[in-house]
Design a protein around this motif. Structure first.
Motif, PDB file in Angstrom:
ATOM      1  N   LYS A 158      15.969  75.816 -28.474  1.00 50.21           N
ATOM      2  CA  LYS A 158      16.744  76.894 -27.856  1.00 50.21           C
ATOM      3  C   LYS A 158      16.378  78.257 -28.436  1.00 50.21           C
ATOM      4  O   LYS A 158      16.997  79.260 -28.093  1.00 50.21           O
ATOM      5  CB  LYS A 158      18.240  76.646 -28.058  1.00 50.21           C
ATOM      6  CG  LYS A 158      18.767  75.431 -27.326  1.00 50.21           C
ATOM      7  CD  LYS A 158      20.271  75.271 -27.545  1.00 50.21           C
ATOM      8  CE  LYS A 158      20.819  74.084 -26.768  1.00 50.21           C
ATOM      9  NZ  LYS A 158      22.294  73.941 -26.949  1.00 50.21           N
ATOM     10  N   LYS A 159      15.384  78.292 -29.327  1.00 52.89           N
ATOM     11  CA  LYS A 159      14.897  79.523 -29.964  1.00 52.89           C
ATOM     12  C   LYS A 159      15.970  80.188 -30.830  1.00 52.89           C
ATOM     13  O   LYS A 159      15.923  81.391 -31.081  1.00 52.89           O
ATOM     14  CB  LYS A 159      14.419  80.541 -28.908  1.00 52.89           C
ATOM     15  CG  LYS A 159      13.418  80.012 -27.893  1.00 52.89           C
ATOM     16  CD  LYS A 159      12.095  79.671 -28.524  1.00 52.89           C
ATOM     17  CE  LYS A 159      11.000  79.427 -27.503  1.00 52.89           C
ATOM     18  NZ  LYS A 159      11.256  78.332 -26.568  1.00 52.89           N
ATOM     19  N   LEU A 160      16.938  79.399 -31.307  1.00 52.44           N
ATOM     20  CA  LEU A 160      18.012  79.941 -32.134  1.00 52.44           C
ATOM     21  C   LEU A 160      17.642  79.979 -33.610  1.00 52.44           C
ATOM     22  O   LEU A 160      18.234  80.747 -34.377  1.00 52.44           O
ATOM     23  CB  LEU A 160      19.295  79.124 -31.941  1.00 52.44           C
ATOM     24  CG  LEU A 160      19.954  79.239 -30.564  1.00 52.44           C
ATOM     25  CD1 LEU A 160      21.104  78.255 -30.443  1.00 52.44           C
ATOM     26  CD2 LEU A 160      20.455  80.666 -30.340  1.00 52.44           C
ATOM     27  N   ILE A 161      16.708  79.139 -34.018  1.00 47.97           N
ATOM     28  CA  ILE A 161      16.276  79.119 -35.415  1.00 47.97           C
ATOM     29  C   ILE A 161      14.753  79.100 -35.469  1.00 47.97           C
ATOM     30  O   ILE A 161      14.089  78.780 -34.481  1.00 47.97           O
ATOM     31  CB  ILE A 161      16.835  77.893 -36.178  1.00 47.97           C
ATOM     32  CG1 ILE A 161      16.334  76.592 -35.542  1.00 47.97           C
ATOM     33  CG2 ILE A 161      18.350  77.940 -36.255  1.00 47.97           C
ATOM     34  CD1 ILE A 161      16.650  75.349 -36.343  1.00 47.97           C
ATOM     35  N   GLN A 162      14.223  79.442 -36.624  1.00 49.71           N
ATOM     36  CA  GLN A 162      12.777  79.383 -36.823  1.00 49.71           C
ATOM     37  C   GLN A 162      12.488  79.012 -38.274  1.00 49.71           C
ATOM     38  O   GLN A 162      13.258  79.346 -39.179  1.00 49.71           O
ATOM     39  CB  GLN A 162      12.120  80.713 -36.467  1.00 49.71           C
ATOM     40  CG  GLN A 162      12.646  81.904 -37.243  1.00 49.71           C
ATOM     41  CD  GLN A 162      12.072  83.209 -36.756  1.00 49.71           C
ATOM     42  OE1 GLN A 162      11.434  83.290 -35.721  1.00 49.71           O
ATOM     43  NE2 GLN A 162      12.294  84.278 -37.513  1.00 49.71           N
ATOM     44  N   SER A 163      11.394  78.303 -38.477  1.00 49.65           N
ATOM     45  CA  SER A 163      11.020  77.856 -39.818  1.00 49.65           C
ATOM     46  C   SER A 163       9.976  78.785 -40.413  1.00 49.65           C
ATOM     47  O   SER A 163       9.110  79.301 -39.709  1.00 49.65           O
ATOM     48  CB  SER A 163      10.469  76.426 -39.764  1.00 49.65           C
ATOM     49  OG  SER A 163      11.458  75.532 -39.291  1.00 49.65           O
ATOM     50  N   LYS A 164      10.072  78.986 -41.724  1.00 48.46           N
ATOM     51  CA  LYS A 164       9.089  79.775 -42.451  1.00 48.46           C
ATOM     52  C   LYS A 164       8.628  78.976 -43.659  1.00 48.46           C
ATOM     53  O   LYS A 164       9.437  78.327 -44.326  1.00 48.46           O
ATOM     54  CB  LYS A 164       9.690  81.104 -42.906  1.00 48.46           C
ATOM     55  CG  LYS A 164      10.084  82.037 -41.775  1.00 48.46           C
ATOM     56  CD  LYS A 164      10.655  83.342 -42.312  1.00 48.46           C
ATOM     57  CE  LYS A 164      11.084  84.266 -41.185  1.00 48.46           C
ATOM     58  NZ  LYS A 164      11.677  85.534 -41.699  1.00 48.46           N
TER      59      LYS A 164
END
Length: 245
Positions: free
Chosen positions: A60-66
């Motif tokens: 849902k493009k609510l979180i992203q990993s780094k």
């Protein structure tokens, strides 16, 4: 209920809980989420279940990993591009299923396009004019494919919309231009005359250059009227073809 179904249900619940926290401001943009271990303990589930919840939120493009020493999972910052892509995919789906018809497309393009063009007349700067003109120059080549012509037509209208200072209207215009124009072009491109389309777009641009909103909107209406007539011809031919089979 199987163990797999139970875990998937728990993952959806966890994802919903975190999504609500984001939407209600309890988790802010770019904030780091707790680790998998911490979330598993908080929700009394296994780490694989937490991982599934993260996949739902990422889709849902609510979180992203780094990655890296300061890596982890973070709340995604607000992005008009991401929101536009989501709207684009949803609108394409509705058009493909027939939930949105050509009359809806024409009406939406006319009403919203007028707002966009009026804003461009008032606010467009030199760089905006360059982008619009560049799209027109690319369009005006007889050797380009139908696919490229349709893509460049979208770029022209996007360049006009980009001059609008209202970010929400720009977002809506992305949906209108990138979803509705290609959907209609799939039906109409064999019947329309490219030179006429380009000539009408040049009239729109010429009026934008001198900030004449009334003339620009009038030229845009002429373009929409022409394309609407082409849609009617295309649909008539499609109906006639189906009867002859």
């Amino acid at each position: 209920m199987s163990e797999i179904d139970r875990n998937q249900g728990l993952a959806r619940q966890i994802a919903k809980n975190i999504q609500d926290s984001i939407m209600q401001g309890r988790l802010s943009a770019a904030q780091r989420l707790p680790s998998e271990v911490e979330l598993a303990e908080r929700f009394s589930v296994s780490q694989p279940t937490v991982r599934e919840a993260m996949k739902i939120l990422a889709a849902k493009k609510l979180i992203q990993s780094k990655r890296g020493p300061k890596g982890g999972v973070f709340v995604s910052p607000p992005s008009l591009d991401i929101a536009a892509q989501t709207l684009h995919e949803t609108t394409n789906w509705l058009v493909s299923l027939g939930a949105v018809g050509l009359a809806d497309i024409v009406g939406a393009r006319r009403s919203l396009g007028r707002l966009s063009i009026a804003a461009a007349c008032e606010h467009a700067e030199r760089e905006d004019h360059k982008r619009i003109e560049a799209a027109l120059l690319e369009l005006d080549h007889t050797e380009i494919s139908d696919e490229d012509f349709c893509r460049l037509e979208v770029e022209f209208h996007q360049a006009v919309a980009a001059a609008c200072p209202n970010s929400l209207l720009r977002l809506v215009m992305v949906m209108v231009n990138e979803a509705l124009i290609p959907a209609a072009n799939m039906i109409s491109f064999p019947f329309r005359q490219r030179d006429k389309v380009v000539a009408m777009q040049r009239q729109v641009f010429s009026a934008i250059l001198v900030r004449d909103a009334a003339e620009a909107i009038s030229a845009f209406d002429t373009l929409i009227d022409y394309q609407s007539g082409i849609y009617d011809i295309a649909l008539e031919q499609r109906t006639l073809g189906s009867r002859l089979r």
